[in-house]
Write a protein that holds these residues in place. Structure first.
Motif, mmCIF file in Angstrom:
data_model
loop_
_atom_site.group_PDB
_atom_site.id
_atom_site.type_symbol
_atom_site.label_atom_id
_atom_site.label_comp_id
_atom_site.label_asym_id
_atom_site.label_seq_id
_atom_site.Cartn_x
_atom_site.Cartn_y
_atom_site.Cartn_z
ATOM 1 N N THR A 140 -13.358 4.508 8.991
ATOM 2 C CA THR A 140 -12.670 3.233 9.182
ATOM 3 C C THR A 140 -11.899 2.860 7.919
ATOM 4 O O THR A 140 -10.761 2.374 7.983
ATOM 5 C CB THR A 140 -13.668 2.116 9.530
ATOM 6 O OG1 THR A 140 -14.438 2.502 10.671
ATOM 7 C CG2 THR A 140 -12.952 0.806 9.843
ATOM 8 N N ALA A 141 -12.508 3.098 6.770
ATOM 9 C CA ALA A 141 -11.827 2.849 5.498
ATOM 10 C C ALA A 141 -10.598 3.745 5.365
ATOM 11 O O ALA A 141 -9.556 3.319 4.855
ATOM 12 C CB ALA A 141 -12.791 3.083 4.331
ATOM 13 N N SER A 142 -10.709 4.987 5.831
ATOM 14 C CA SER A 142 -9.559 5.906 5.792
ATOM 15 C C SER A 142 -8.421 5.401 6.669
ATOM 16 O O SER A 142 -7.243 5.465 6.292
ATOM 17 C CB SER A 142 -9.977 7.303 6.265
ATOM 18 O OG SER A 142 -10.885 7.901 5.374
ATOM 19 N N VAL A 143 -8.769 4.901 7.859
ATOM 20 C CA VAL A 143 -7.760 4.346 8.773
ATOM 21 C C VAL A 143 -7.051 3.170 8.113
ATOM 22 O O VAL A 143 -5.822 3.066 8.129
ATOM 23 C CB VAL A 143 -8.408 3.916 10.106
ATOM 24 C CG1 VAL A 143 -7.420 3.117 10.953
ATOM 25 C CG2 VAL A 143 -8.897 5.132 10.883
ATOM 26 N N ALA A 144 -7.834 2.261 7.521
ATOM 27 C CA ALA A 144 -7.256 1.088 6.865
ATOM 28 C C ALA A 144 -6.376 1.494 5.693
ATOM 29 O O ALA A 144 -5.281 0.947 5.490
ATOM 30 C CB ALA A 144 -8.377 0.160 6.389
ATOM 31 N N ASN A 145 -6.858 2.447 4.923
ATOM 32 C CA ASN A 145 -6.115 2.941 3.761
ATOM 33 C C ASN A 145 -4.754 3.494 4.169
ATOM 34 O O ASN A 145 -3.723 3.168 3.564
ATOM 35 C CB ASN A 145 -6.960 4.017 3.064
ATOM 36 C CG ASN A 145 -6.289 4.605 1.851
ATOM 37 O OD1 ASN A 145 -5.886 5.756 1.852
ATOM 38 N ND2 ASN A 145 -6.171 3.825 0.798
ATOM 39 N N ALA A 146 -4.749 4.324 5.217
ATOM 40 C CA ALA A 146 -3.495 4.942 5.674
ATOM 41 C C ALA A 146 -2.576 3.906 6.322
ATOM 42 O O ALA A 146 -1.357 3.908 6.087
ATOM 43 C CB ALA A 146 -3.812 6.058 6.664
ATOM 44 N N LEU A 153 -7.867 10.412 13.920
ATOM 45 C CA LEU A 153 -6.743 9.495 14.139
ATOM 46 C C LEU A 153 -5.971 9.247 12.842
ATOM 47 O O LEU A 153 -4.737 9.224 12.833
ATOM 48 C CB LEU A 153 -7.254 8.167 14.706
ATOM 49 C CG LEU A 153 -7.679 8.166 16.180
ATOM 50 C CD1 LEU A 153 -8.309 6.828 16.553
ATOM 51 C CD2 LEU A 153 -6.488 8.455 17.090
ATOM 52 N N ALA A 154 -6.718 9.052 11.760
ATOM 53 C CA ALA A 154 -6.077 8.822 10.462
ATOM 54 C C ALA A 154 -5.270 10.041 10.032
ATOM 55 O O ALA A 154 -4.136 9.925 9.543
ATOM 56 C CB ALA A 154 -7.129 8.486 9.404
ATOM 57 N N ALA A 180 -15.487 -2.360 6.046
ATOM 58 C CA ALA A 180 -14.990 -0.997 5.815
ATOM 59 C C ALA A 180 -13.472 -1.027 5.673
ATOM 60 O O ALA A 180 -12.897 -0.346 4.812
ATOM 61 C CB ALA A 180 -15.407 -0.081 6.962
ATOM 62 N N GLY A 181 -12.833 -1.847 6.517
ATOM 63 C CA GLY A 181 -11.381 -1.992 6.426
ATOM 64 C C GLY A 181 -10.942 -2.614 5.115
ATOM 65 O O GLY A 181 -9.970 -2.165 4.491
ATOM 66 N N GLU A 213 -4.492 8.796 0.421
ATOM 67 C CA GLU A 213 -4.840 10.215 0.450
ATOM 68 C C GLU A 213 -5.461 10.578 1.801
ATOM 69 O O GLU A 213 -5.948 9.712 2.532
ATOM 70 C CB GLU A 213 -5.849 10.528 -0.665
ATOM 71 C CG GLU A 213 -5.355 10.219 -2.070
ATOM 72 C CD GLU A 213 -4.338 11.228 -2.567
ATOM 73 O OE1 GLU A 213 -4.257 12.316 -1.954
ATOM 74 O OE2 GLU A 213 -3.632 10.929 -3.542
ATOM 75 N N VAL A 214 -5.451 11.860 2.119
ATOM 76 C CA VAL A 214 -6.038 12.345 3.365
ATOM 77 C C VAL A 214 -7.544 12.069 3.371
ATOM 78 O O VAL A 214 -8.259 12.473 2.451
ATOM 79 C CB VAL A 214 -5.771 13.856 3.534
ATOM 80 C CG1 VAL A 214 -6.473 14.375 4.788
ATOM 81 C CG2 VAL A 214 -4.281 14.124 3.606
ATOM 82 N N ASN A 215 -8.018 11.362 4.388
ATOM 83 C CA ASN A 215 -9.440 11.027 4.536
ATOM 84 C C ASN A 215 -10.017 10.421 3.257
ATOM 85 O O ASN A 215 -11.109 10.773 2.814
ATOM 86 C CB ASN A 215 -10.245 12.266 4.944
ATOM 87 C CG ASN A 215 -11.639 11.906 5.443
ATOM 88 O OD1 ASN A 215 -11.862 10.822 5.957
ATOM 89 N ND2 ASN A 215 -12.574 12.831 5.274
ATOM 90 N N ALA A 216 -9.284 9.479 2.667
ATOM 91 C CA ALA A 216 -9.688 8.902 1.380
ATOM 92 C C ALA A 216 -11.018 8.169 1.451
ATOM 93 O O ALA A 216 -11.772 8.127 0.481
ATOM 94 C CB ALA A 216 -8.590 7.947 0.883
ATOM 95 N N GLY A 217 -11.332 7.573 2.600
ATOM 96 C CA GLY A 217 -12.559 6.793 2.697
ATOM 97 C C GLY A 217 -13.799 7.615 2.985
ATOM 98 O O GLY A 217 -14.921 7.130 2.822
#
Length: 330
Positions: free
Chosen positions: A81-87, A143-144, A238-239, A253-257
């Motif tokens: 979820t953090a990765s989605v928010a980051n991207a 998804l990210a 998480a977001g 970054e790719v899958n940063a979270g």
């Protein structure tokens, strides 16, 4: 003879209780003394601030995980979820030229949808929380990756058509990831969730659900509603963690979270025993994050190879779990 037999267990039990209640805090103190003696700059003000900054994102994500644990759940998708928010937040700036307000609102909205999906699947299909969120973890991670096409999003990046991205990351957004704001946000999140879980009826209801679901239902508590709320809160923080990560490094970054999941889980479970709480709690999670941060920082300053860090973190988590579950069974 009988008198001696009755005293020994109480002494042993008293010793265990003491270390169960204060062991984490004592460990932190001993680590500070050890690293302070072994390195010249560990106790410097700059390094202390550096530790607090380094644990801020982990703490925010772990606080969300803590809320899901409070209702007896286990949200393993917080890293994704953090990765989605980051991207998403970075793409809204760089690709679409959106303002801070619009970008943050859209990102938080999508994170809440993630929480809603988790809650829907867990509640309606009655699959164990950990297993279902393990599945959604891979889905959201995918998804990210699909959304970013596996590329790093940054200002002036080259787009698929060969042109440069024209969007600009607002300077004010970058300030969120800097001292003191990143530390202030972490402290505010910890305080808010601590007050919510400890001093409101909704927090007490969550603990009741986590302790005994059937008893909570018989007491008239809307179990499904509070489990939904817990997963929404988990996804929300998480977001926020993913957004703060974006503001700190100014790229996606790719899958940063994903790398924050293990530390968040460790912090939350270490927190069970802090001050003898025996349950997931915000203050304990913060203390757990501090312990991990001190360990990581101290080991780096002692030039311990980075690839051995996970051994230490895994050992700390294993010890925390052993103490927690031993306590529950005795």
């Amino acid at each position: 003879m009988n008198k001696a037999n009755t005293i020994r267990p109480s002494r042993g039990g008293g010793t265990f209780q003491f270390f169960y209640k204060y062991g984490t805090l004592i460990t932190i103190l001993l680590l500070i003394i050890f690293f302070g003696a072994m390195t010249d700059s560990f106790l410097n003000y700059t390094n202390i601030i550096s530790i607090l900054r380094s644990i801020s994102i982990v703490t925010i994500i772990a606080i969300g995980l803590t809320v899901s644990l409070a209702v007896g759940g286990f949200d393993l998708s917080v890293g994704s979820t953090a990765s989605v928010a980051n991207a998403l937040v970075m793409s809204l700036f760089v690709w679409h030229g959106q303002s801070i307000g619009v970008s943050l609102a859209i990102t938080i909205f999508f994170c809440l949808i993630v929480g809603l999906v988790n809650a829907f699947l867990v509640i309606n299909f009655k699959i164990q929380d950990m297993l279902m969120t393990l599945a959604t973890m891979f889905i959201f991670q995918g998804l990210a990756l699909t959304y970013t096409r596996g590329a790093t999003i940054s200002q002036n990046m080259i787009m698929p058509n060969g042109d440069f991205a024209t969007g600009v990351i607002p300077k004010a957004f970058g300030n969120l990831g800097k001292v003191p704001w990143i530390i202030i946000i972490m402290i505010v999140v910890v305080l808010l969730v601590h007050i919510f879980l400890t001093y409101t009826k909704h927090g007490r209801y969550m603990y009741m659900i986590g302790g005994n679901v059937e008893a909570a239902k018989l007491s008239g508590i809307a179990v499904s509603k509070y489990r939904l709320l817990a997963y929404l809160i988990s996804a929300l923080f998480a977001g926020i963690g993913g957004i703060i990560l974006a503001s700190r490094v100014m790229t996606a970054e790719v899958n940063a979270g994903g790398s924050y999941l293990m530390d968040a889980v460790a912090a939350a479970f270490i927190g069970y025993s802090v001050l003898g709480a025996g349950k997931p709690n915000a203050f304990g999670t913060f203390v757990g994050a501090v312990l991990i941060g001190i360990l990581s920082n101290g080991l780096v300053m002692m030039s311990i190879p980075y690839y051995s860090m996970d051994i230490v973190k895994g050992s700390v988590l294993a010890l925390a779990l052993a103490i927690t579950y031993y306590k529950r069974k005795h």
